[in-house]
Structure formats: structure tokens, C-alpha cells
Motif scaffolding. Sequence first.
Motif, PDB file in Angstrom:
ATOM      1  N   ASN A  64       9.456  -6.342 -13.256  1.00  0.00           N
ATOM      2  CA  ASN A  64       9.305  -4.916 -12.995  1.00  0.00           C
ATOM      3  C   ASN A  64      10.315  -4.527 -11.914  1.00  0.00           C
ATOM      4  OD1 ASN A  64       6.956  -4.109 -14.699  1.00  0.00           O
ATOM      5  ND2 ASN A  64       5.980  -5.731 -13.514  1.00  0.00           N
ATOM      6  N   VAL A  65      11.355  -3.833 -12.330  1.00  0.00           N
ATOM      7  CA  VAL A  65      12.480  -3.539 -11.444  1.00  0.00           C
ATOM      8  C   VAL A  65      12.518  -2.050 -11.119  1.00  0.00           C
ATOM      9  CG1 VAL A  65      14.980  -3.674 -11.148  1.00  0.00           C
ATOM     10  CG2 VAL A  65      13.794  -5.438 -12.482  1.00  0.00           C
ATOM     11  N   THR A  66      12.620  -1.736  -9.837  1.00  0.00           N
ATOM     12  CA  THR A  66      12.812  -0.364  -9.380  1.00  0.00           C
ATOM     13  C   THR A  66      14.275  -0.194  -8.980  1.00  0.00           C
ATOM     14  OG1 THR A  66      10.537  -0.217  -8.553  1.00  0.00           O
ATOM     15  CG2 THR A  66      12.114   1.392  -7.701  1.00  0.00           C
ATOM     16  N   VAL A  67      14.918   0.859  -9.485  1.00  0.00           N
ATOM     17  CA  VAL A  67      16.336   1.088  -9.190  1.00  0.00           C
ATOM     18  C   VAL A  67      16.511   2.469  -8.565  1.00  0.00           C
ATOM     19  CG1 VAL A  67      17.106  -0.426 -11.050  1.00  0.00           C
ATOM     20  CG2 VAL A  67      16.812   2.013 -11.502  1.00  0.00           C
ATOM     21  N   THR A  68      17.635   2.666  -7.895  1.00  0.00           N
ATOM     22  CA  THR A  68      17.867   3.913  -7.175  1.00  0.00           C
ATOM     23  C   THR A  68      18.548   4.984  -8.020  1.00  0.00           C
ATOM     24  OG1 THR A  68      19.944   3.006  -6.349  1.00  0.00           O
ATOM     25  CG2 THR A  68      17.994   2.782  -4.934  1.00  0.00           C
ATOM     26  N   SER A  69      19.117   4.608  -9.166  1.00  0.00           N
ATOM     27  CA  SER A  69      19.930   5.540  -9.944  1.00  0.00           C
ATOM     28  C   SER A  69      19.677   5.362 -11.432  1.00  0.00           C
ATOM     29  CB  SER A  69      21.419   5.296  -9.651  1.00  0.00           C
ATOM     30  OG  SER A  69      22.243   5.898 -10.622  1.00  0.00           O
ATOM     31  N   PRO A  70      19.719   6.449 -12.214  1.00  0.00           N
ATOM     32  CA  PRO A  70      19.591   6.296 -13.670  1.00  0.00           C
ATOM     33  C   PRO A  70      20.723   5.478 -14.275  1.00  0.00           C
ATOM     34  CG  PRO A  70      20.186   8.556 -13.087  1.00  0.00           C
ATOM     35  CD  PRO A  70      19.826   7.863 -11.819  1.00  0.00           C
ATOM     36  N   TRP A  71      21.913   5.493 -13.617  1.00  0.00           N
ATOM     37  CA  TRP A  71      22.995   4.640 -14.113  1.00  0.00           C
ATOM     38  C   TRP A  71      22.599   3.165 -14.010  1.00  0.00           C
ATOM     39  CZ3 TRP A  71      26.354   6.456 -17.197  1.00  0.00           C
ATOM     40  CH2 TRP A  71      26.918   7.724 -17.029  1.00  0.00           C
TER      41      TRP A  71
ATOM     42  N   MET B 201      16.629  -2.657  -6.773  1.00  0.00           N
ATOM     43  CA  MET B 201      18.084  -2.783  -6.889  1.00  0.00           C
ATOM     44  C   MET B 201      18.731  -1.445  -6.531  1.00  0.00           C
ATOM     45  SD  MET B 201      20.438  -3.744 -10.251  1.00  0.00           S
ATOM     46  CE  MET B 201      19.381  -5.119 -10.700  1.00  0.00           C
ATOM     47  N   ALA B 202      19.788  -1.518  -5.709  1.00  0.00           N
ATOM     48  CA  ALA B 202      20.541  -0.333  -5.312  1.00  0.00           C
ATOM     49  C   ALA B 202      22.032  -0.637  -5.396  1.00  0.00           C
ATOM     50  CB  ALA B 202      20.172   0.086  -3.890  1.00  0.00           C
ATOM     51  N   PHE B 203      22.844   0.415  -5.422  1.00  0.00           N
ATOM     52  CA  PHE B 203      24.289   0.205  -5.367  1.00  0.00           C
ATOM     53  C   PHE B 203      24.679  -0.411  -4.022  1.00  0.00           C
ATOM     54  CE2 PHE B 203      24.481   3.538  -8.736  1.00  0.00           C
ATOM     55  CZ  PHE B 203      25.200   2.807  -9.668  1.00  0.00           C
ATOM     56  N   ASP B 204      24.193   0.201  -2.939  1.00  0.00           N
ATOM     57  CA  ASP B 204      24.405  -0.352  -1.598  1.00  0.00           C
ATOM     58  C   ASP B 204      23.339   0.227  -0.668  1.00  0.00           C
ATOM     59  OD1 ASP B 204      25.206   2.246  -1.025  1.00  0.00           O
ATOM     60  OD2 ASP B 204      27.332   1.748  -0.826  1.00  0.00           O
ATOM     61  N   ASN B 205      23.360  -0.149   0.606  1.00  0.00           N
ATOM     62  CA  ASN B 205      22.326   0.311   1.529  1.00  0.00           C
ATOM     63  C   ASN B 205      22.372   1.814   1.772  1.00  0.00           C
ATOM     64  OD1 ASN B 205      21.218  -2.224   1.887  1.00  0.00           O
ATOM     65  ND2 ASN B 205      22.468  -2.704   3.670  1.00  0.00           N
ATOM     66  N   SER B 206      23.571   2.386   1.781  1.00  0.00           N
ATOM     67  CA  SER B 206      23.661   3.831   1.998  1.00  0.00           C
ATOM     68  C   SER B 206      23.013   4.591   0.856  1.00  0.00           C
ATOM     69  CB  SER B 206      25.124   4.260   2.164  1.00  0.00           C
ATOM     70  OG  SER B 206      25.862   3.996   0.978  1.00  0.00           O
ATOM     71  N   ASP B 207      23.114   4.047  -0.342  1.00  0.00           N
ATOM     72  CA  ASP B 207      22.455   4.607  -1.521  1.00  0.00           C
ATOM     73  C   ASP B 207      20.945   4.694  -1.271  1.00  0.00           C
ATOM     74  OD1 ASP B 207      21.866   5.323  -4.171  1.00  0.00           O
ATOM     75  OD2 ASP B 207      21.800   3.247  -4.819  1.00  0.00           O
ATOM     76  N   SER B 208      20.373   3.653  -0.694  1.00  0.00           N
ATOM     77  CA  SER B 208      18.938   3.615  -0.417  1.00  0.00           C
ATOM     78  C   SER B 208      18.552   4.525   0.742  1.00  0.00           C
ATOM     79  CB  SER B 208      18.503   2.177  -0.119  1.00  0.00           C
ATOM     80  OG  SER B 208      18.790   1.332  -1.214  1.00  0.00           O
ATOM     81  N   LYS B 209      19.400   4.567   1.778  1.00  0.00           N
ATOM     82  CA  LYS B 209      19.092   5.387   2.944  1.00  0.00           C
ATOM     83  C   LYS B 209      19.006   6.861   2.574  1.00  0.00           C
ATOM     84  CE  LYS B 209      21.120   2.315   6.424  1.00  0.00           C
ATOM     85  NZ  LYS B 209      22.247   2.130   7.380  1.00  0.00           N
ATOM     86  N   ILE B 210      19.890   7.307   1.695  1.00  0.00           N
ATOM     87  CA  ILE B 210      19.884   8.703   1.263  1.00  0.00           C
ATOM     88  C   ILE B 210      18.545   9.061   0.619  1.00  0.00           C
ATOM     89  CG2 ILE B 210      20.893  10.322  -0.404  1.00  0.00           C
ATOM     90  CD1 ILE B 210      23.589   8.950   0.115  1.00  0.00           C
ATOM     91  N   LEU B 211      17.962   8.104  -0.077  1.00  0.00           N
ATOM     92  CA  LEU B 211      16.692   8.340  -0.772  1.00  0.00           C
ATOM     93  C   LEU B 211      15.483   8.090   0.120  1.00  0.00           C
ATOM     94  CD1 LEU B 211      17.567   6.626  -4.179  1.00  0.00           C
ATOM     95  CD2 LEU B 211      17.426   9.075  -3.708  1.00  0.00           C
ATOM     96  N   GLY B 212      15.715   7.665   1.347  1.00  0.00           N
ATOM     97  CA  GLY B 212      14.599   7.372   2.241  1.00  0.00           C
ATOM     98  C   GLY B 212      13.846   6.119   1.856  1.00  0.00           C
ATOM     99  N   LEU B 213      14.550   5.187   1.208  1.00  0.00           N
ATOM    100  CA  LEU B 213      13.921   3.932   0.801  1.00  0.00           C
ATOM    101  C   LEU B 213      13.909   2.951   1.975  1.00  0.00           C
ATOM    102  CD1 LEU B 213      12.849   2.032  -1.478  1.00  0.00           C
ATOM    103  CD2 LEU B 213      15.235   1.425  -1.932  1.00  0.00           C
ATOM    104  N   PRO B 214      12.748   2.537   2.449  1.00  0.00           N
ATOM    105  CA  PRO B 214      12.672   1.602   3.589  1.00  0.00           C
ATOM    106  C   PRO B 214      12.960   0.175   3.141  1.00  0.00           C
ATOM    107  CG  PRO B 214      10.467   2.136   2.833  1.00  0.00           C
ATOM    108  CD  PRO B 214      11.407   2.941   1.975  1.00  0.00           C
ATOM    109  N   PHE B 215      14.226  -0.086   2.795  1.00  0.00           N
ATOM    110  CA  PHE B 215      14.580  -1.336   2.125  1.00  0.00           C
ATOM    111  C   PHE B 215      14.333  -2.563   2.996  1.00  0.00           C
ATOM    112  CE2 PHE B 215      18.410   0.573   3.945  1.00  0.00           C
ATOM    113  CZ  PHE B 215      18.927  -0.452   4.713  1.00  0.00           C
ATOM    114  N   GLU B 216      14.278  -2.386   4.321  1.00  0.00           N
ATOM    115  CA  GLU B 216      14.039  -3.530   5.201  1.00  0.00           C
ATOM    116  C   GLU B 216      12.661  -4.149   4.966  1.00  0.00           C
ATOM    117  OE1 GLU B 216      14.593  -0.455   6.236  1.00  0.00           O
ATOM    118  OE2 GLU B 216      16.450  -0.367   7.412  1.00  0.00           O
TER     119      GLU B 216
END
Length: 288
Positions: free
Chosen positions: A31-38, A84-99
Motif C-alpha cells: 500500500n503505497v502513498t505518493v505525493t503526485s498523480p505522475w 514515495m515523493a519526488f524529493d523532500n521539498s515536494d513533501s514539505k509543500i504538501l505539509g507531509l511530516p516525512f520525518e
Amino acid sequence: MLRMLSKKILMIVCLVLLLAGRAGADAGILNVTVTSPWLAILVNFIGGVNVRVTSIQDWNDDGELVRRIRARNLQSLPADSLIMAFDNSDSKILGLPFEQYNNYRVLYNQMPLDDNKLDAYMSDPSVIPFIAQRVLTVLAGWDSPSYPYYQRRLAEFQARLYSTTLAGRQVLKGQRIYDLTGHSGAFLQAVGCRLTRPSNEDWAEWSAWKEIGRLTGMVSRMAEEKMVVVMDHSTPKAIRSILGSNPAVFMITRPRSNQDYPAFLHDQYISLWSRTTLRPLLPAGRRQ
């Protein structure tokens, strides 16, 4: 009566085995969560039957990027979630607490592509296989026994993308296009289309709802000259609103996040080719 009882027992056993089989199959799914439809498109293809994908963002019916998972809901994702994200900035923009997540992975330490041009890069058949290779690496890191399967899926993706682009070139090479797209230039150039773009001055005026008569006149003239006018969802909203119902204009659509991407490209190229075979839409007084 014994026969009826035996049938019931057999049915119950079969049902239990079926449910157990489904449970076992689901247990092996990532079960994978991604940041972008791409990313959802690529993970769905490369992961195949091994994955179930949820995207934090998706495209709505108008092709605009919208959130599907709110920031507050991201806080409730389990700590062992596969993200899965493209990079950390991709996640930060979405407010994803990736840490907070042990299985959070990025394709790049820093995305080498300009975020504002992501659609352009991901629509380019020469670029997207390299992104797909990164997706394979992440999936195999989570599920190393399935690496050969993911590798086969990547090879299929690359082969079908190449054959789709080749087929597109066979029907569209040399086709004259008046390019009003925002990010689909590489998509059109990949199959050998000859692109003409409006001047920067025209582009700015039309985007600001100015000189509309010149825009519509330009489209009519292009149709007479057997050029196809093409837009996409990154075309400025003013231009899309003015030309959206014009039958002389071809609209490049968005893929669905669970869609087979090579099949989507094939449909787009064939639809565009079909538009090139139509007779130009001349004004009523000039129709033959």
C-alpha cells in the motif's frame, strides 16, 4: 439429508479457502502513498499487481491539480506507511511530516527538474523512463524479492513507450501544429510535429483576455492552412475559455492516475492524427 449436509460443508470449506486466499493475496500487496498523480501512474505500472496506490494529489475533471488527502489526515498515517515523493521539498509543500515515517523514500535528494515545468518533463517520452527507473529502485527497496518482476514491468514500460512514440511518428511526423499548450511541446515534438508558437506579445495579451478577435481569427486561419491548433490544461485559462468549444482546436487531456500510460499516449496521438484528417472548418460563405 447427509448429502445436503455434505454440500453445505463443502460450500463452507470453499468459502473459507477463498477468503483465506484473498487475505493472503492482500497481505502481499504494498500500500503505497505518493505525493503526485505522475508518481501514481508510474507506481501503478511498475508495481503492477503488487501495489495499491493512493495519491495525496490528483487531477480534477478540469485537469487542475487538487488535494485528495488533507494535511491533517496525513498526521494519522501509520508510522510504517510506504510513502514515495519526488524529493523532500515536494513533501514539505504538501505539509507531509516525512520525518515521522520509517519507510518514506524520495526519488531524488533534490529534484533535478523545475517544479513549475514538471508536467512538461513528465509528458516527454524521452524523460519519463528515467523517472520510472527511480520508481523501480524504491519499490525494490521495499520488496526486494519482487525485483525481477519490477524489472520486467519497467522493461515493458520502456518498450511500449518507444513503440507508441514510433507509431505516433508514423502518422504525425511533419504535421504542422499551432502550439498553444503550456507544457506539451516535447510531447508533440517527440513524434516529429512541426510547431509554431504565438509571439510573447500575443501570448501575454491573450492570457489577459485582450485582442480576442485576433486570437479567434488566428485559429480560423490556421484551420484553413491545415494546421491543427492544440491546447492542454496548462494553457492559460483565458485562452482555454475562449477556444474551449471551438471544434478546430484539439485538447490534450490528462491521464488518470491509475491509467496505463503508454495506452494513454497512443490514444492521444491517434486522436490528434484523426483531427488532422478532418477538412478545415471554413466560414459558411467559403465552404465548398
